[in-house]
Design a protein around this motif. Structure first.
Motif, PDB file in Angstrom:
ATOM      1  N   PRO A  12       0.809  -1.223   0.000  1.00 53.03           N
ATOM      2  CA  PRO A  12       0.000   0.000   0.000  1.00 53.03           C
ATOM      3  C   PRO A  12       0.845   1.278   0.000  1.00 53.03           C
ATOM      4  N   TYR A  13       0.388   2.235  -0.776  1.00 53.16           N
ATOM      5  CA  TYR A  13       1.008   3.557  -0.832  1.00 53.16           C
ATOM      6  C   TYR A  13      -0.077   4.608  -0.770  1.00 53.16           C
ATOM      7  N   GLY A  14       0.283   5.739  -0.214  1.00 53.32           N
ATOM      8  CA  GLY A  14      -0.595   6.895  -0.207  1.00 53.32           C
ATOM      9  C   GLY A  14      -0.236   7.797  -1.355  1.00 53.32           C
ATOM     10  N   ARG A  15       0.162   9.008  -1.042  1.00 52.13           N
ATOM     11  CA  ARG A  15       0.500   9.981  -2.083  1.00 52.13           C
ATOM     12  C   ARG A  15       1.737   9.555  -2.866  1.00 52.13           C
ATOM     13  N   ASN A  16       2.007  10.280  -3.929  1.00 48.77           N
ATOM     14  CA  ASN A  16       3.131   9.957  -4.804  1.00 48.77           C
ATOM     15  C   ASN A  16       4.462  10.095  -4.086  1.00 48.77           C
ATOM     16  N   LYS A  17       5.403   9.260  -4.477  1.00 49.32           N
ATOM     17  CA  LYS A  17       6.759   9.302  -3.935  1.00 49.32           C
ATOM     18  C   LYS A  17       7.603  10.219  -4.798  1.00 49.32           C
ATOM     19  N   ASN A  18       8.577  10.856  -4.180  1.00 49.75           N
ATOM     20  CA  ASN A  18       9.492  11.687  -4.962  1.00 49.75           C
ATOM     21  C   ASN A  18      10.935  11.184  -4.880  1.00 49.75           C
ATOM     22  N   ARG A  19      11.122  10.018  -4.307  1.00 44.64           N
ATOM     23  CA  ARG A  19      12.437   9.372  -4.298  1.00 44.64           C
ATOM     24  C   ARG A  19      12.224   7.863  -4.232  1.00 44.64           C
ATOM     25  N   GLY A  20      13.254   7.128  -4.560  1.00 40.16           N
ATOM     26  CA  GLY A  20      13.120   5.671  -4.597  1.00 40.16           C
ATOM     27  C   GLY A  20      12.312   5.248  -5.819  1.00 40.16           C
ATOM     28  N   ASP A  21      11.508   4.226  -5.661  1.00 34.01           N
ATOM     29  CA  ASP A  21      10.669   3.718  -6.753  1.00 34.01           C
ATOM     30  C   ASP A  21       9.438   4.611  -6.892  1.00 34.01           C
ATOM     31  N   ILE A  22       9.536   5.623  -7.733  1.00 29.68           N
ATOM     32  CA  ILE A  22       8.432   6.588  -7.851  1.00 29.68           C
ATOM     33  C   ILE A  22       7.218   6.002  -8.572  1.00 29.68           C
ATOM     34  N   GLN A  23       7.371   4.823  -9.162  1.00 24.37           N
ATOM     35  CA  GLN A  23       6.244   4.147  -9.808  1.00 24.37           C
ATOM     36  C   GLN A  23       5.470   3.260  -8.834  1.00 24.37           C
ATOM     37  N   ALA A  24       5.996   3.053  -7.636  1.00 18.84           N
ATOM     38  CA  ALA A  24       5.367   2.147  -6.672  1.00 18.84           C
ATOM     39  C   ALA A  24       3.923   2.532  -6.341  1.00 18.84           C
ATOM     40  N   PRO A  25       3.600   3.804  -6.095  1.00 17.82           N
ATOM     41  CA  PRO A  25       2.200   4.136  -5.813  1.00 17.82           C
ATOM     42  C   PRO A  25       1.264   3.786  -6.974  1.00 17.82           C
ATOM     43  N   LYS A  26       1.715   4.020  -8.189  1.00 14.56           N
ATOM     44  CA  LYS A  26       0.907   3.682  -9.362  1.00 14.56           C
ATOM     45  C   LYS A  26       0.696   2.168  -9.452  1.00 14.56           C
ATOM     46  N   LYS A  27       1.740   1.398  -9.126  1.00 13.57           N
ATOM     47  CA  LYS A  27       1.626  -0.066  -9.132  1.00 13.57           C
ATOM     48  C   LYS A  27       0.586  -0.527  -8.112  1.00 13.57           C
ATOM     49  N   TRP A  28       0.549   0.130  -6.945  1.00  8.53           N
ATOM     50  CA  TRP A  28      -0.438  -0.218  -5.924  1.00  8.53           C
ATOM     51  C   TRP A  28      -1.842   0.075  -6.431  1.00  8.53           C
ATOM     52  N   THR A  29      -2.038   1.246  -7.025  1.00  9.17           N
ATOM     53  CA  THR A  29      -3.345   1.599  -7.575  1.00  9.17           C
ATOM     54  C   THR A  29      -3.777   0.562  -8.609  1.00  9.17           C
ATOM     55  N   GLU A  30      -2.886   0.193  -9.498  1.00  9.68           N
ATOM     56  CA  GLU A  30      -3.202  -0.799 -10.527  1.00  9.68           C
ATOM     57  C   GLU A  30      -3.526  -2.150  -9.906  1.00  9.68           C
ATOM     58  N   ALA A  31      -2.805  -2.529  -8.858  1.00 11.91           N
ATOM     59  CA  ALA A  31      -3.075  -3.803  -8.179  1.00 11.91           C
ATOM     60  C   ALA A  31      -4.476  -3.805  -7.572  1.00 11.91           C
ATOM     61  N   VAL A  32      -4.860  -2.693  -6.945  1.00  7.02           N
ATOM     62  CA  VAL A  32      -6.205  -2.596  -6.354  1.00  7.02           C
ATOM     63  C   VAL A  32      -7.261  -2.716  -7.445  1.00  7.02           C
ATOM     64  N   ILE A  33      -7.080  -2.013  -8.547  1.00  9.73           N
ATOM     65  CA  ILE A  33      -8.053  -2.058  -9.638  1.00  9.73           C
ATOM     66  C   ILE A  33      -8.167  -3.470 -10.208  1.00  9.73           C
ATOM     67  N   VAL A  34      -7.042  -4.102 -10.505  1.00  8.60           N
ATOM     68  CA  VAL A  34      -7.059  -5.449 -11.076  1.00  8.60           C
ATOM     69  C   VAL A  34      -7.736  -6.446 -10.131  1.00  8.60           C
ATOM     70  N   GLN A  35      -7.446  -6.338  -8.829  1.00  9.79           N
ATOM     71  CA  GLN A  35      -7.953  -7.320  -7.871  1.00  9.79           C
ATOM     72  C   GLN A  35      -9.385  -7.050  -7.408  1.00  9.79           C
ATOM     73  N   THR A  36      -9.957  -5.900  -7.787  1.00 12.83           N
ATOM     74  CA  THR A  36     -11.344  -5.614  -7.373  1.00 12.83           C
ATOM     75  C   THR A  36     -12.297  -5.449  -8.552  1.00 12.83           C
ATOM     76  N   LYS A  37     -11.785  -5.509  -9.778  1.00 11.80           N
ATOM     77  CA  LYS A  37     -12.655  -5.240 -10.922  1.00 11.80           C
ATOM     78  C   LYS A  37     -13.743  -6.294 -11.125  1.00 11.80           C
ATOM     79  N   SER A  38     -13.546  -7.502 -10.656  1.00 10.77           N
ATOM     80  CA  SER A  38     -14.568  -8.533 -10.824  1.00 10.77           C
ATOM     81  C   SER A  38     -15.508  -8.651  -9.615  1.00 10.77           C
TER      82      SER A  38
END
Length: 123
Positions: A12-38
């Motif tokens: 889980p991630y909250g707001r966007n990151k500005n250091r490290g893996d800055i794509q991690a929050p987006k990956k979390w959002t995508e994981a939630v969408i994929v796992q709840t769409k059905s």
């Protein structure tokens, strides 16, 4: 509306990151969408319960209690607006009661969120 009880895997991630893996929050959002769409669509008032399962690295010395719940919940509910709340007028405004908590898990493999949605009749 049906009762929903779903374990969502990912970090889980909250707001966007500005250091490290800055794509991690987006990956979390995508994981939630994929796992709840059905899951069933919410079409009426509901109670939402969420437990964020956070790995140890989410509890650094300067944040001994972990990330802000409101930031975690904002990203999470925005993702749910794309899936279970997508057919509801006002999207996640149908939530009339909410319980949110966070807890530490032993590893990133155990990280995620436990989602529970309970139907409520207010009419």
């Amino acid at each position: 509306m049906k009762y929903i009880n779903q374990n969502i895997s990912g970090i889980p991630y909250g707001r966007n990151k500005n250091r490290g893996d800055i794509q991690a929050p987006k990956k979390w959002t995508e994981a939630v969408i994929v796992q709840t769409k059905s899951l069933p669509k919410i079409t009426e008032a509901c109670i939402l319960r969420v437990t964020f399962l956070l790995p140890p690295n989410k509890f650094p010395k300067d944040l001994p209690y972990g990330p802000d719940l409101d930031n975690l919940m904002k990203r999470f509910s925005d993702a749910l607006n794309e899936t279970i709340f997508s057919d509801t007028e006002g999207k996640d405004s149908c939530i009339i009661e909410m319980s949110i908590m966070k807890t530490k898990v032993d590893s990133e493999a155990e990280a995620g969120a436990l989602l529970e949605v309970l139907p409520v009749s207010i009419m």
